[in-house]
Enzyme design. Sequence first.
Site, PDB file in Angstrom:
ATOM      1  N   HIS A 206       0.981  -1.071  -0.455  1.00 21.99           N
ATOM      2  CA  HIS A 206      -0.095   0.808  -0.441  1.00 21.99           C
ATOM      3  C   HIS A 206       1.147   1.137  -0.098  1.00 21.99           C
ATOM      4  CE1 HIS A 206       0.302  -0.300   4.603  1.00 21.99           C
ATOM      5  NE2 HIS A 206       0.821   0.940   4.054  1.00 21.99           N
ATOM      6  N   ASP A 237       0.368  -7.802   0.665  1.00 22.06           N
ATOM      7  CA  ASP A 237       0.831  -6.478   1.776  1.00 22.06           C
ATOM      8  C   ASP A 237       2.623  -5.855   1.503  1.00 22.06           C
ATOM      9  OD1 ASP A 237       0.188  -3.576   1.827  1.00 22.06           O
ATOM     10  OD2 ASP A 237      -0.722  -3.629   3.501  1.00 22.06           O
ATOM     11  N   SER A 318       4.408   2.182   8.483  1.00 24.36           N
ATOM     12  CA  SER A 318       3.902   0.596   7.497  1.00 24.36           C
ATOM     13  C   SER A 318       5.586   0.970   6.876  1.00 24.36           C
ATOM     14  CB  SER A 318       2.601   1.142   5.898  1.00 24.36           C
ATOM     15  OG  SER A 318       1.638   1.272   7.032  1.00 24.36           O
TER      16      SER A 318
END
Length: 647
Positions: A206, A237, A318
């Site tokens: 992402h 992901d 992230s």
Amino acid sequence: MALARASSLGAGRAQQIAPVSNALAASVLHPNGRMAVRPMSMLGAWSQLHAHAQASSSDRIRGHQQHSSTMCSRPMGSVLCFSTSAGSMDRQESAGSSAPAPGGQWTAAAAAAHPSAPAVEGQAPPLGAAARVYSSHIVGDHEVLRQLEQPPAQCASGPEILDSIVKVFTVHSRPNHFLPWQNHPKRESTGTGFVVAPRLILTNAHCVSDATYVTVKRHGSGTRYRADVQAVGHDCDLALLSVADDEFWATPTPIAPLALGGLPALQQGVVVVGYPTGGDNTSVTSGVVSRVEVAQYVHSASHLMACQIDAAINPGNSGGPALQGDEVVGVAFQNLPNAENIGYIIPTPVVRHFLDEVARYGQYRGYCSLGVLCQNLENTHLRRALGMGPGMTGVLVNNVQLTSTAAKAIRKGDVLLGFNGVPIANDGTVHLRQRERIYFSYLITLLPTGVPARIKLLRGGVVHEEDIRVTPNDALVPVHTYDRLPTYFIYAGLVFVPLSQPYLMEYGEDWPNTCPRRLYDKAMHALMQKPGQQVVVLSQVLVDDVNTGYQALQNLQVVRVNGTAVLNLRHLQQLVAQPQADGFVRFELEDDRLVAVDASMAQDASTRIAQRYRVPALASLDLTMSQDGNQAPATDVSGSASSEGNQ
């Protein structure tokens, strides 16, 4: 269905992330009803999350709106944060205008991530196969990816670890599914990554989904370096980046990869390192592993193994490593909103599966699934009614996707007793370690693509054992289409598109309630019956003399063209090229609606409409490629033949 809610920092409201479509494409439907998760991507002011819903929240930091997806990346001035197991971009930045600049949106396709996809760039898939057109920013350089074939000769340790953790800066531009020849305005985000092999950086998918430009910066450095996306797995992901500039890898000191550890035990301490909101320097937080289970990944709505930790994971984290000592035991990617320090990391078994797939195939082909929908058997009377004896446990198969490889062995009404010799409990769980249990889909999702497996079934009171090969399965209505150019076809001003959840998400943050109900029901419940099948929708009508009176007919499924059932959009394109004897092309829509177009007027009308509505090409690139892999001439806005397709 499972609902996931992503809380991001953005347009000022909390928003729901897409209800997962039929989890058949995800192996088996996970029993947990709902799970609220907050991805951790930081973006700027105009982005909408690309994790199955444009998520936004009211938290702001110093005027920057942070956005999240299934992740933890961080914003910068403008806003933002998916191929899929089989599926899921380099587009021109659309600063002022949302129309792509020449050469931007419709670039050559990279190899697709599924066995049914063409192996050669530019080659069209067969009629029965869904086209998988990736943008050229996913490089897939086999020479670079070859570094994954052997373990690193030396790994970082001690203070060197911080040198192996980098900050990722991304410019995103996602497509507009209502106007599929255009993009939404660009947005920017930041995230974290770390070196996992020589000259390869691991981060979250992402963080780089729908990217137009990616740069990275080393710990303690003020210089950004251009990075290429080498491979991406939106289902898990994860993504791999590379940097061509030798100076990045050598200055001020050489960068060594981080070592991957095992699955962390409960109550073991972990340290999460990244670049979250609140500053530009590296941040280090600590916590313990609270839970290991199959959880929903917000970015893709997949259900894969995940570890819950109580270390703070915030926008910008992230892609950062979760460390135990000098080893990576997970990758930070999402958190639970409205909860105190509940974050999630992608455990190393999932990471290794991704890296092994990329090393073997040069791309991520997806996680395997059975393609079945199951029901727990915790009721004693139901088990007796199904003929289950004392001590027999398992789950009931409610439905089977006919295109799955398991459809030859598993039938609706079977009781699935075990997988590869592991018994399945009545609640759908299997033994993990010691006294821990996990949903049985974990046994399937971590298998390499195409490997044989053995299932144990109860059918009609008789126990059977069957051998199958596990592969990824596609959903009839894709849950995400990250890094894929939208497919569309325009005929006499009628705009046709395949139905997808990103299309429905264009209806806004409350799209489950505001999008057309019948399309929503198809996205949630319809199953693929034939390979390559799509739900083809008449999206809208670009009004002209040739189609006036039809403008109220929109968001309706196209059932037949000239009396022939429509398989997918490419099939529809071929059918309209063959008018009936009276010179008309007839479209039969749901609700028994009928549209008839005079074929003799369609070509001139299409050219006129394209000029009036500023449509660069009447069909997307994947539809302008012929079956033999050569690009067929496509009509451009001037009406002349163009071999360039969409520009």
